[in-house]
Motif scaffolding. Sequence first.
Motif, mmCIF file in Angstrom:
data_model
loop_
_atom_site.group_PDB
_atom_site.id
_atom_site.type_symbol
_atom_site.label_atom_id
_atom_site.label_comp_id
_atom_site.label_asym_id
_atom_site.label_seq_id
_atom_site.Cartn_x
_atom_site.Cartn_y
_atom_site.Cartn_z
ATOM 1 N N ARG A 207 4.283 2.847 62.561
ATOM 2 C CA ARG A 207 4.407 2.383 63.967
ATOM 3 C C ARG A 207 5.689 3.221 64.610
ATOM 4 O O ARG A 207 5.859 3.059 65.690
ATOM 5 C CB ARG A 207 4.779 0.840 64.051
ATOM 6 N N ASP A 211 2.540 4.414 70.425
ATOM 7 C CA ASP A 211 1.228 4.208 71.080
ATOM 8 C C ASP A 211 0.538 5.264 70.383
ATOM 9 O O ASP A 211 -0.932 5.365 70.509
ATOM 10 C CB ASP A 211 1.283 4.332 72.719
ATOM 11 N N TYR A 214 -1.186 3.791 67.438
ATOM 12 C CA TYR A 214 -1.956 2.592 67.737
ATOM 13 C C TYR A 214 -3.354 3.034 68.425
ATOM 14 O O TYR A 214 -4.415 2.263 68.160
ATOM 15 C CB TYR A 214 -1.288 1.555 68.641
ATOM 16 N N GLN A 215 -3.637 4.345 68.787
ATOM 17 C CA GLN A 215 -4.626 4.728 69.442
ATOM 18 C C GLN A 215 -5.753 5.027 68.281
ATOM 19 O O GLN A 215 -6.953 4.986 68.587
ATOM 20 C CB GLN A 215 -4.386 5.864 70.167
ATOM 21 N N PRO A 221 -0.766 -3.575 67.227
ATOM 22 C CA PRO A 221 0.314 -4.115 67.572
ATOM 23 C C PRO A 221 0.792 -5.473 67.297
ATOM 24 O O PRO A 221 2.055 -5.835 66.878
ATOM 25 C CB PRO A 221 0.460 -3.786 69.119
#
Length: 241
Positions: A207, A211, A214-215, A221
Motif C-alpha cells: 500500500r 493508487d 490498488y489498480q 483500500p
Amino acid sequence: MYNIAISLGLCVLTTILLRAVFGLGLWLSTLISLVVFTVCYLILTRMVMKKVAALMDTAQRDLQAGRVDKAIKTLESGHRFSAWQFYVKGQINAQIGTLLFMRRDFNKAFDYLQKGFVRHWVAMGMLGICYMKRNQTTKMVETFDRAVAANKKEPLLWNLYAYCLERVGDKEKAIQIMEKGIKKVGGDENLSANLQALKEGRRMKMRLYGDLWYQFHLEKPGAVVKEQTKAVMGRRKIVRR
C-alpha cells in the motif's frame, strides 16, 4: 508495415532514376537511396505517431470526464494505424486492457492484455495477475519474466512479481526475485523492506505505492482502513488497562 513499404518503394525508385537518368554508379546511387529511405521512414513515422498521440490525448480527456466506454472506443479506432507503424497495435491493446482490468472486466481485459506491448509494464503486470487467478502459474511466471526483462527499473513491477509468487506458494522464488530486483533497480527502500518482510515471514506492504498498487485489485483500500482501525482500537484497549 506501410511505412516501410512506401519508404522501400521510394528507395528502389531513387536507385533506378539515379542510375538510368543520371548515370551514377551503383554504390553512390545506393547510398543516396538509403538516405531517401531513412528520411522518408522517419517522416512517415512521425506523422503516424502524432496522430496516435492525438488519439491518446482524446481518450485521456474522456477518462478524466468519466467516459470510460467512449475512451475505449476512441482507443479502438486507433487500430487503423497498426498497419502503418510497429508496436502501435500492442500499445493500444495494452491501454484498453488496462482500462477494462481497472473496472474489473477481467475476462475482456485478458483478451486485450494478451496482445499488449511488453514495455507497458502495468498491462504486463495485470496480465500476470490474470494468469495467477486462472491458476496458470507457468504462464504467470513467463509473463512477469518478460515484463521485468523489458522494464528493469520499475520497483513496483518487481514487488508485484514477488507478491504473486508468494501468493501461489513459491516464497523462495519470491525472495530471489526481490533480490534480483534490488540489483536491477539499483536499490529501493520499498523493495528492501518487502524483501526483509518475506524473509521474516511477514506480509509485504504494497500500500506504500498508493493508487498505483490498488489498480491491480489485489488489495482493497477499505481493507487497509479496517486493519488500521483494529490497530488503533487495540492500542486504546491497552491504554485503558
